[in-house]
Design a protein around this motif. Structure first.
Motif, short mmCIF file in Angstrom:
data_model
loop_
_atom_site.label_atom_id
_atom_site.label_comp_id
_atom_site.label_asym_id
_atom_site.label_seq_id
_atom_site.Cartn_x
_atom_site.Cartn_y
_atom_site.Cartn_z
N GLY A 47 0.60 -1.45 0.00
CA GLY A 47 -0.08 -0.11 0.36
C GLY A 47 0.85 1.16 0.30
N ALA A 48 1.66 1.38 1.27
CA ALA A 48 2.89 2.12 0.70
C ALA A 48 4.02 3.06 -1.19
CB ALA A 48 4.05 2.41 1.94
N LEU A 49 4.06 1.31 -1.28
CA LEU A 49 4.40 1.60 -2.70
C LEU A 49 3.58 2.23 -3.20
CD1 LEU A 49 6.51 -1.85 -2.83
CD2 LEU A 49 7.66 0.77 -2.66
N ASP A 50 2.28 1.19 -3.19
CA ASP A 50 0.83 1.96 -4.51
C ASP A 50 0.95 4.02 -4.30
OD1 ASP A 50 0.72 0.28 -5.08
OD2 ASP A 50 -0.93 -0.40 -3.78
N TYR A 51 0.46 4.47 -2.86
CA TYR A 51 1.25 5.58 -2.61
C TYR A 51 2.15 6.25 -3.52
CZ TYR A 51 0.71 10.18 -0.64
OH TYR A 51 0.92 11.29 -0.26
N GLU A 53 3.82 5.25 -6.06
CA GLU A 53 3.57 5.40 -7.52
C GLU A 53 2.50 6.01 -7.49
OE1 GLU A 53 2.61 1.14 -8.32
OE2 GLU A 53 5.27 0.17 -7.99
N ARG A 54 1.41 6.76 -7.38
CA ARG A 54 0.31 7.56 -7.01
C ARG A 54 0.74 8.86 -7.29
NH1 ARG A 54 -2.39 4.78 -4.07
NH2 ARG A 54 -3.10 5.94 -2.98
N HIS A 55 1.88 9.30 -6.31
CA HIS A 55 1.49 11.06 -5.84
C HIS A 55 3.27 10.89 -7.42
CE1 HIS A 55 -1.03 9.86 -3.61
NE2 HIS A 55 -1.55 10.68 -3.66
N PHE A 56 4.06 10.06 -7.03
CA PHE A 56 5.57 11.03 -7.63
C PHE A 56 5.93 11.14 -8.41
CE2 PHE A 56 9.48 9.91 -8.88
CZ PHE A 56 10.23 10.98 -8.76
N THR A 57 6.26 12.29 -8.65
CA THR A 57 6.03 12.73 -10.52
C THR A 57 7.64 13.00 -10.59
OG1 THR A 57 6.31 15.04 -9.64
CG2 THR A 57 4.42 13.99 -11.06
N THR A 58 7.88 12.96 -11.86
CA THR A 58 9.25 12.98 -12.32
C THR A 58 10.08 14.77 -12.58
OG1 THR A 58 8.79 13.39 -15.14
CG2 THR A 58 9.42 10.75 -13.95
N ALA A 59 10.75 14.41 -12.45
CA ALA A 59 11.39 16.09 -12.58
C ALA A 59 10.57 16.96 -13.90
CB ALA A 59 13.44 16.80 -13.42
N VAL A 60 10.04 16.81 -14.90
CA VAL A 60 9.19 17.37 -15.35
C VAL A 60 7.70 17.48 -15.44
CG1 VAL A 60 10.78 17.46 -17.70
CG2 VAL A 60 8.97 15.62 -17.37
N GLY A 61 7.25 16.83 -14.44
CA GLY A 61 6.25 17.19 -13.39
C GLY A 61 5.21 15.67 -14.12
N THR A 62 5.47 14.75 -14.93
CA THR A 62 4.87 13.45 -15.10
C THR A 62 5.25 12.40 -14.44
OG1 THR A 62 6.42 12.53 -16.88
CG2 THR A 62 4.51 14.29 -17.76
N PRO A 63 3.91 11.65 -14.25
CA PRO A 63 3.80 10.62 -13.42
C PRO A 63 5.07 9.40 -13.95
CG PRO A 63 1.74 10.93 -13.98
CD PRO A 63 2.43 11.56 -14.93
N ALA A 64 5.66 8.77 -12.85
CA ALA A 64 7.06 8.61 -13.42
C ALA A 64 6.06 6.87 -13.72
CB ALA A 64 7.93 8.04 -11.58
N THR A 65 5.38 6.09 -14.06
CA THR A 65 5.50 4.79 -14.64
C THR A 65 5.29 4.70 -16.36
OG1 THR A 65 3.10 5.52 -15.24
CG2 THR A 65 2.99 4.53 -12.73
#
Length: 65
Positions: A47-51, A53-65
């Motif tokens: 659950g912590a990892l899911d959080y 993944e949902r909230h982390f963004t790269t330096a250019v502001g896009t999700p890190a997926t």
């Protein structure tokens, strides 16, 4: 508890973040290091990892997926 508190996924987890918006998983029985703040608490590591993944963004502001 013996050994490394970050080994194994059982037990509660925190998600902490610093001023540079770097995320880390942390254990609630350990003091959060200076410069970091708790942004989420979860009863399991997945659950912590899911959080993160949902909230982390790269330096250019896009999700890190």
């Amino acid at each position: 508890m013996s050994g490394n508190p970050f080994d194994g996924g059982e037990g509660d987890w925190l998600v902490v973040v610093n001023a540079a918006e770097q995320y880390a998983l942390w254990r609630p029985h350990l003091a959060v290091p200076d410069g970091w703040r708790t942004v989420h608490s979860c009863p399991d590591r997945d659950g912590a990892l899911d959080y993160v993944e949902r909230h982390f963004t790269t330096a250019v502001g896009t999700p890190a997926t």
